[in-house]
Design a protein around this motif. Structure first.
Motif, PDB file in Angstrom:
ATOM      1  N   CYS A 129      -5.064   1.963  -8.585  1.00 56.11           N
ATOM      2  CA  CYS A 129      -5.128   3.251  -7.899  1.00 56.11           C
ATOM      3  C   CYS A 129      -6.593   3.567  -7.633  1.00 56.11           C
ATOM      4  CB  CYS A 129      -4.505   4.364  -8.747  1.00 56.11           C
ATOM      5  SG  CYS A 129      -2.721   4.201  -8.918  1.00 56.11           S
ATOM      6  N   HIS A 130      -6.882   3.981  -6.418  1.00 56.31           N
ATOM      7  CA  HIS A 130      -8.265   4.253  -6.037  1.00 56.31           C
ATOM      8  C   HIS A 130      -8.245   5.099  -4.779  1.00 56.31           C
ATOM      9  CE1 HIS A 130     -12.494   3.497  -5.093  1.00 56.31           C
ATOM     10  NE2 HIS A 130     -12.604   3.081  -6.346  1.00 56.31           N
ATOM     11  N   ASN A 131      -9.276   5.883  -4.563  1.00 58.52           N
ATOM     12  CA  ASN A 131      -9.342   6.695  -3.349  1.00 58.52           C
ATOM     13  C   ASN A 131      -9.833   5.882  -2.151  1.00 58.52           C
ATOM     14  OD1 ASN A 131     -11.981   6.450  -4.115  1.00 58.52           O
ATOM     15  ND2 ASN A 131     -12.461   8.627  -4.019  1.00 58.52           N
ATOM     16  N   LYS A 132     -10.251   4.635  -2.372  1.00 62.47           N
ATOM     17  CA  LYS A 132     -10.627   3.729  -1.279  1.00 62.47           C
ATOM     18  C   LYS A 132      -9.554   2.644  -1.192  1.00 62.47           C
ATOM     19  CE  LYS A 132     -14.891   2.615  -0.602  1.00 62.47           C
ATOM     20  NZ  LYS A 132     -16.249   2.066  -0.810  1.00 62.47           N
ATOM     21  N   PRO A 133      -8.604   2.803  -0.297  1.00 58.20           N
ATOM     22  CA  PRO A 133      -7.439   1.914  -0.273  1.00 58.20           C
ATOM     23  C   PRO A 133      -7.757   0.437  -0.097  1.00 58.20           C
ATOM     24  CG  PRO A 133      -7.397   3.431   1.594  1.00 58.20           C
ATOM     25  CD  PRO A 133      -8.531   3.829   0.728  1.00 58.20           C
ATOM     26  N   LEU A 134      -8.698   0.094   0.773  1.00 53.44           N
ATOM     27  CA  LEU A 134      -8.975  -1.318   1.006  1.00 53.44           C
ATOM     28  C   LEU A 134      -9.661  -1.954  -0.198  1.00 53.44           C
ATOM     29  CD1 LEU A 134     -10.087  -1.187   4.741  1.00 53.44           C
ATOM     30  CD2 LEU A 134      -7.822  -1.673   3.784  1.00 53.44           C
ATOM     31  N   ARG A 135     -10.537  -1.207  -0.843  1.00 48.78           N
ATOM     32  CA  ARG A 135     -11.193  -1.716  -2.056  1.00 48.78           C
ATOM     33  C   ARG A 135     -10.143  -2.032  -3.130  1.00 48.78           C
ATOM     34  NH1 ARG A 135     -15.975  -1.395  -5.290  1.00 48.78           N
ATOM     35  NH2 ARG A 135     -15.418  -1.038  -7.456  1.00 48.78           N
ATOM     36  N   ALA A 136      -9.204  -1.116  -3.344  1.00 47.52           N
ATOM     37  CA  ALA A 136      -8.157  -1.331  -4.342  1.00 47.52           C
ATOM     38  C   ALA A 136      -7.296  -2.539  -3.981  1.00 47.52           C
ATOM     39  CB  ALA A 136      -7.300  -0.086  -4.492  1.00 47.52           C
ATOM     40  N   ALA A 137      -6.991  -2.701  -2.699  1.00 47.58           N
ATOM     41  CA  ALA A 137      -6.204  -3.855  -2.263  1.00 47.58           C
ATOM     42  C   ALA A 137      -6.955  -5.156  -2.520  1.00 47.58           C
ATOM     43  CB  ALA A 137      -5.846  -3.719  -0.788  1.00 47.58           C
ATOM     44  N   MET A 138      -8.270  -5.153  -2.324  1.00 50.73           N
ATOM     45  CA  MET A 138      -9.064  -6.362  -2.561  1.00 50.73           C
ATOM     46  C   MET A 138      -9.160  -6.673  -4.052  1.00 50.73           C
ATOM     47  SD  MET A 138      -9.643  -7.588   0.395  1.00 50.73           S
ATOM     48  CE  MET A 138      -8.035  -6.905   0.813  1.00 50.73           C
ATOM     49  N   ILE A 194       0.867  -1.178   0.000  1.00 47.72           N
ATOM     50  CA  ILE A 194       0.000   0.000   0.000  1.00 47.72           C
ATOM     51  C   ILE A 194       0.903   1.227   0.000  1.00 47.72           C
ATOM     52  CG2 ILE A 194      -1.745   1.286   1.279  1.00 47.72           C
ATOM     53  CD1 ILE A 194      -2.600  -1.391   2.504  1.00 47.72           C
ATOM     54  N   ASP A 195       0.659   2.116  -0.950  1.00 49.16           N
ATOM     55  CA  ASP A 195       1.544   3.256  -1.126  1.00 49.16           C
ATOM     56  C   ASP A 195       0.725   4.475  -1.544  1.00 49.16           C
ATOM     57  OD1 ASP A 195       3.821   4.817  -1.550  1.00 49.16           O
ATOM     58  OD2 ASP A 195       4.130   4.034  -3.571  1.00 49.16           O
ATOM     59  N   PRO A 196       0.737   5.572  -0.749  1.00 54.36           N
ATOM     60  CA  PRO A 196      -0.004   6.766  -1.175  1.00 54.36           C
ATOM     61  C   PRO A 196       0.649   7.388  -2.403  1.00 54.36           C
ATOM     62  CG  PRO A 196       1.285   7.251   0.778  1.00 54.36           C
ATOM     63  CD  PRO A 196       1.444   5.782   0.500  1.00 54.36           C
ATOM     64  N   GLU A 197      -0.179   7.817  -3.328  1.00 54.10           N
ATOM     65  CA  GLU A 197       0.331   8.450  -4.546  1.00 54.10           C
ATOM     66  C   GLU A 197      -0.614   9.590  -4.919  1.00 54.10           C
ATOM     67  OE1 GLU A 197       0.345   6.726  -8.785  1.00 54.10           O
ATOM     68  OE2 GLU A 197       2.292   6.227  -7.918  1.00 54.10           O
ATOM     69  N   GLY A 198      -0.243  10.790  -4.606  1.00 50.65           N
ATOM     70  CA  GLY A 198      -1.099  11.939  -4.889  1.00 50.65           C
ATOM     71  C   GLY A 198      -2.379  11.865  -4.079  1.00 50.65           C
ATOM     72  N   SER A 199      -3.522  11.980  -4.747  1.00 47.78           N
ATOM     73  CA  SER A 199      -4.804  11.943  -4.044  1.00 47.78           C
ATOM     74  C   SER A 199      -5.394  10.542  -3.988  1.00 47.78           C
ATOM     75  CB  SER A 199      -5.795  12.887  -4.741  1.00 47.78           C
ATOM     76  OG  SER A 199      -6.004  12.454  -6.071  1.00 47.78           O
ATOM     77  N   ALA A 200      -4.718   9.575  -4.589  1.00 45.91           N
ATOM     78  CA  ALA A 200      -5.201   8.196  -4.568  1.00 45.91           C
ATOM     79  C   ALA A 200      -4.153   7.322  -3.887  1.00 45.91           C
ATOM     80  CB  ALA A 200      -5.459   7.697  -5.990  1.00 45.91           C
ATOM     81  N   TRP A 201      -4.515   6.084  -3.613  1.00 42.41           N
ATOM     82  CA  TRP A 201      -3.591   5.119  -3.041  1.00 42.41           C
ATOM     83  C   TRP A 201      -3.217   4.129  -4.125  1.00 42.41           C
ATOM     84  CZ3 TRP A 201      -1.743   4.927   1.965  1.00 42.41           C
ATOM     85  CH2 TRP A 201      -2.297   5.862   2.842  1.00 42.41           C
ATOM     86  N   LYS A 202      -1.989   3.681  -4.107  1.00 37.32           N
ATOM     87  CA  LYS A 202      -1.513   2.723  -5.092  1.00 37.32           C
ATOM     88  C   LYS A 202      -1.247   1.395  -4.383  1.00 37.32           C
ATOM     89  CE  LYS A 202       2.757   2.739  -6.572  1.00 37.32           C
ATOM     90  NZ  LYS A 202       3.997   3.196  -7.166  1.00 37.32           N
ATOM     91  N   PHE A 203      -1.681   0.315  -4.994  1.00 40.63           N
ATOM     92  CA  PHE A 203      -1.513  -1.017  -4.419  1.00 40.63           C
ATOM     93  C   PHE A 203      -0.912  -1.919  -5.458  1.00 40.63           C
ATOM     94  CE2 PHE A 203      -5.002   1.182  -2.692  1.00 40.63           C
ATOM     95  CZ  PHE A 203      -4.851   1.020  -1.341  1.00 40.63           C
ATOM     96  N   ASP A 204       0.065  -2.685  -5.065  1.00 39.04           N
ATOM     97  CA  ASP A 204       0.556  -3.691  -5.982  1.00 39.04           C
ATOM     98  C   ASP A 204       1.113  -4.862  -5.204  1.00 39.04           C
ATOM     99  OD1 ASP A 204       3.590  -3.795  -5.965  1.00 39.04           O
ATOM    100  OD2 ASP A 204       3.289  -1.659  -6.306  1.00 39.04           O
ATOM    101  N   GLU A 205       1.138  -5.984  -5.867  1.00 36.57           N
ATOM    102  CA  GLU A 205       1.658  -7.190  -5.243  1.00 36.57           C
ATOM    103  C   GLU A 205       2.950  -7.605  -5.918  1.00 36.57           C
ATOM    104  OE1 GLU A 205      -1.499  -6.945  -6.366  1.00 36.57           O
ATOM    105  OE2 GLU A 205      -1.303  -7.878  -8.276  1.00 36.57           O
TER     106      GLU A 205
END
Length: 102
Positions: free
Chosen positions: A80-89, A52-63
């Motif tokens: 990338c999404h403004n809802k971090p847990l949703r993007a992680a899922m 989980i990595d913040p990037e500007g106004s959204a959060w970035k997730f990668d595996e």
């Protein structure tokens, strides 16, 4: 599947099926909210090494740090999404989908 177009509820249900190896034909009463509740999502994030990595106004997730591969090399998916847990899922579901194809 286009997870980005699905509702939180649909993603939660899909995560439940995949994480618990539950057949789709089983009825499920959802008590977890993986897209919005850290206590539900965090075990999946840790177990699957999702970053989980913040990037500007959204959060970035990668595996990309996950220790598994697919046919063409190391799997890497960024959401990338403004809802971090949703993007992680969504990352989790895409990871598991890629594993099933191999």
């Amino acid at each position: 599947m286009k997870y980005e177009e699905m509702s939180d509820g649909a993603i939660n249900l899909e995560v439940h099926y995949v994480a618990n190896d539950t057949p789709r034909h089983h009825a499920v009463i959802m008590t977890k909210d993986y897209c919005n509740n850290p206590s539900d999502a965090w075990p999946i994030i840790i177990e699957n090494k999702i970053t989980i990595d913040p990037e500007g106004s959204a959060w970035k997730f990668d595996e990309s740090s996950a220790d598994w591969h697919y046919e063409d090399g190391v799997f890497n998916n960024v959401q990338c999404h403004n809802k971090p847990l949703r993007a992680a899922m969504i990352c989790f579901l895409k990871m598991k989908g890629a594993e099933c194809k191999n």
